[in-house]
Design an enzyme around this catalytic site. Structure first.
Site, PDB file in Angstrom:
ATOM      1  N   HIS A  17       0.815  -1.219   0.000  1.00 32.43           N
ATOM      2  CA  HIS A  17       0.000   0.000   0.000  1.00 32.43           C
ATOM      3  C   HIS A  17       0.847   1.267   0.000  1.00 32.43           C
ATOM      4  O   HIS A  17       0.443   2.283  -0.560  1.00 32.43           O
ATOM      5  CB  HIS A  17      -0.953  -0.005   1.198  1.00 32.43           C
ATOM      6  CG  HIS A  17      -2.040  -1.031   1.086  1.00 32.43           C
ATOM      7  ND1 HIS A  17      -3.331  -0.726   0.732  1.00 32.43           N
ATOM      8  CD2 HIS A  17      -2.007  -2.385   1.251  1.00 32.43           C
ATOM      9  CE1 HIS A  17      -4.060  -1.840   0.692  1.00 32.43           C
ATOM     10  NE2 HIS A  17      -3.274  -2.852   1.000  1.00 32.43           N
ATOM     11  N   GLU A 147     -11.453  -4.144  -0.236  1.00 36.99           N
ATOM     12  CA  GLU A 147     -10.407  -5.146  -0.393  1.00 36.99           C
ATOM     13  C   GLU A 147     -11.040  -6.525  -0.217  1.00 36.99           C
ATOM     14  O   GLU A 147     -11.957  -6.691   0.583  1.00 36.99           O
ATOM     15  CB  GLU A 147      -9.307  -4.948   0.658  1.00 36.99           C
ATOM     16  CG  GLU A 147      -8.457  -3.707   0.449  1.00 36.99           C
ATOM     17  CD  GLU A 147      -7.447  -3.853  -0.686  1.00 36.99           C
ATOM     18  OE1 GLU A 147      -7.298  -4.977  -1.223  1.00 36.99           O
ATOM     19  OE2 GLU A 147      -6.804  -2.843  -1.024  1.00 36.99           O
TER      20      GLU A 147
END
Length: 276
Positions: A17, A147
């Site tokens: 990320h 996600e």
């Protein structure tokens, strides 16, 4: 890039990320706003430098960004609190919500005009020892982006797994053995150390438990300070004792590698793909 994007939002410190952020700001030249939570801003430089050191110094791969790039990148980051509404520009408004998963992880609500979305980032719906479950307001949305790693995995209760883990470690050290536990330095290491530290106290076990990772030791300092981002259980215990001040866990010195007698050793990385 500045004209193409209103801002960059980092949900948490894991490398899938945050890993490209220094390259994006310092090499590609993005100069727009970058938002993340206070814990993510504190812990991301540790993760990024550890990644750079492993990939470049140990493996000899191409250096995509330098230590100086990381430092300069983090100077551009704007840290945000939970539920703090940020007016990014005339049209865009964002707000962060608690995601669990790792310390400082957030879900992001964004509103542009009359349209509203939520991007979950990685999140956890169950409380563990050191983190709470994801929590968000009831919102009217036009789009939810979630996600989905392990989304189809159905897990049983964690308590039988924890009991099996503790029994296996106890059996190993009771027989004079050394228990090597591969673990990621941030998050999983703290969770397992809390589990073992509590078990050691209850069972009055005198066998040493060691951290081998300098990254874990550095990160633990931040965990001790960022109690407000942890679980309710940790917050309550903090009134009398910081749960991250482990009573039975010590830093590991390489001179101990051939020391006789049983011990428990937490070593990174969790996937057993490097180390000494």
């Amino acid at each position: 890039f500045d004209n193409a994007l209103s801002c960059v939002i980092i949900t948490h410190f894991h490398m899938d990320h945050v890993g490209a952020l220094p390259y994006y700001t310092e090499v590609c030249g993005y100069n727009g706003p970058v938002y993340m939570s206070y814990p993510t801003k504190a812990l991301s430089p540790l993760m990024l430098e550890d990644y750079r050191r492993v990939m470049v110094d140990r493996r000899g791969e191409e250096e995509l960004f330098t230590t100086a790039h990381i430092a300069n990148c983090m100077k551009k980051v704007i840290a945000v609190d939970l539920k703090q509404t940020i007016q990014v520009d005339e049209d865009l408004q964002i707000r962060a919500y608690y995601a669990g998963h790792v310390l400082g992880a957030v879900m992001v609500y964004a509103k542009v005009g009359d349209a509203a979305i939520v991007y979950t980032g990685d999140y956890n719906m169950t409380t563990d020892r050191h983190l709470g479950a994801a929590k968000i307001d009831r919102l009217q949305l036009d789009l939810l982006i979630s996600e989905s790693t392990y989304a189809t995995t159905i897990r049983g209760s964690k308590y039988p797994r924890e009991r099996e883990f503790l029994q296996a470690v106890h059996k190993c050290v009771a027989g004079g053995g050394k228990a090597l536990i591969p673990s990621f330095a941030l998050g999983r290491a703290q969770e397992l150390c809390m589990l073992l530290d509590d078990y050691w106290e209850r069972m009055n076990i005198k066998v040493p438990i060691y951290f081998s990772s300098g990254l874990t030791i550095q990160a633990n300092m931040y965990y001790k300070m960022l109690i407000s981002w942890t679980s309710q259980n940790v917050k309550e215990k903090h009134a009398t004792h910081n749960p991250f001040d482990f009573k039975n866990v010590k830093d590991f010195d390489r001179s101990l590698i051939h020391a006789p007698g049983p011990c428990v050793l937490f070593a990174t990385p969790g996937m057993l793909c490097a180390g000494f």
